[in-house]
Design a protein around this motif. Structure first.
Motif, PDB file in Angstrom:
ATOM      1  N   LYS A  47     -20.224 -38.610  43.057  1.00 14.73           N
ATOM      2  CA  LYS A  47     -19.505 -38.730  44.563  1.00 14.73           C
ATOM      3  C   LYS A  47     -19.405 -40.597  44.232  1.00 14.73           C
ATOM      4  CE  LYS A  47     -22.078 -37.574  47.872  1.00 14.73           C
ATOM      5  NZ  LYS A  47     -23.789 -37.471  48.769  1.00 14.73           N
ATOM      6  N   GLU A  63      -8.530 -35.172  51.739  1.00 19.97           N
ATOM      7  CA  GLU A  63      -9.768 -34.841  52.277  1.00 19.97           C
ATOM      8  C   GLU A  63     -10.986 -33.981  52.539  1.00 19.97           C
ATOM      9  OE1 GLU A  63     -11.423 -37.978  53.528  1.00 19.97           O
ATOM     10  OE2 GLU A  63      -9.572 -38.755  52.510  1.00 19.97           O
ATOM     11  N   ASN A  64     -10.026 -32.392  52.007  1.00 21.35           N
ATOM     12  CA  ASN A  64     -10.579 -31.446  52.344  1.00 21.35           C
ATOM     13  C   ASN A  64     -11.120 -31.190  50.472  1.00 21.35           C
ATOM     14  OD1 ASN A  64      -9.830 -30.699  54.568  1.00 21.35           O
ATOM     15  ND2 ASN A  64      -8.112 -29.658  53.401  1.00 21.35           N
ATOM     16  N   VAL A  66     -12.494 -34.301  48.860  1.00 23.29           N
ATOM     17  CA  VAL A  66     -13.359 -34.745  49.198  1.00 23.29           C
ATOM     18  C   VAL A  66     -14.803 -34.483  49.963  1.00 23.29           C
ATOM     19  CG1 VAL A  66     -14.134 -37.382  49.942  1.00 23.29           C
ATOM     20  CG2 VAL A  66     -11.793 -36.788  48.804  1.00 23.29           C
ATOM     21  N   SER A  67     -14.214 -33.604  51.036  1.00 26.62           N
ATOM     22  CA  SER A  67     -15.355 -33.287  51.291  1.00 26.62           C
ATOM     23  C   SER A  67     -16.427 -32.033  50.768  1.00 26.62           C
ATOM     24  CB  SER A  67     -14.917 -33.055  53.162  1.00 26.62           C
ATOM     25  OG  SER A  67     -13.818 -32.357  52.819  1.00 26.62           O
ATOM     26  N   LYS A  68     -15.484 -31.091  50.379  1.00 26.46           N
ATOM     27  CA  LYS A  68     -16.151 -30.369  49.690  1.00 26.46           C
ATOM     28  C   LYS A  68     -16.842 -30.904  48.446  1.00 26.46           C
ATOM     29  CE  LYS A  68     -14.910 -26.007  46.727  1.00 26.46           C
ATOM     30  NZ  LYS A  68     -14.623 -25.676  46.138  1.00 26.46           N
ATOM     31  N   GLU A  70     -18.323 -33.781  48.144  1.00 22.02           N
ATOM     32  CA  GLU A  70     -19.424 -34.483  48.733  1.00 22.02           C
ATOM     33  C   GLU A  70     -20.279 -33.370  49.903  1.00 22.02           C
ATOM     34  OE1 GLU A  70     -17.578 -36.660  51.868  1.00 22.02           O
ATOM     35  OE2 GLU A  70     -17.021 -38.422  50.527  1.00 22.02           O
ATOM     36  N   ALA A  71     -20.103 -32.100  50.035  1.00 20.59           N
ATOM     37  CA  ALA A  71     -20.757 -30.993  50.168  1.00 20.59           C
ATOM     38  C   ALA A  71     -21.647 -30.511  49.612  1.00 20.59           C
ATOM     39  CB  ALA A  71     -20.578 -30.130  51.439  1.00 20.59           C
TER      40      ALA A  71
END
Length: 75
Positions: A47, A63-64, A66-68, A70-71
């Motif tokens: 991260k 962005e998908n 990146v969000s994956k 981060e999650a």
């Protein structure tokens, strides 16, 4: 056992294993905890590195993705 850093601890584990005082389940539990801790540390570093990594690419990272990243959780 690559996750045991101390030679004396490794020798103790070997002796306990050979004598039957230590069962495979105990080693597996210790290994699971080691892997969980390692993955948690790896996720935190990833991260932190993501913004730097994005600067190396001509096009921004989706962005998908990146969000994956981060999650993600490791339980």
């Amino acid at each position: 056992m690559f996750f045991v850093k101390n030679d004396s601890e490794l020798a103790k584990i070997r002796d306990e294993c050979k004598s039957g005082a230590r069962l495979c389940g105990q080693c597996k539990k210790e290994l699971i905890q080691y892997v969980k801790d390692f993955l948690k540390m790896h996720k935190e570093r990833r991260k932190e590195t993501l913004p730097k990594l994005q600067s190396f690419f001509e096009h921004p990272i989706d962005e998908n993705v990146v969000s994956k990243i981060e999650a993600e959780t490791y339980e």
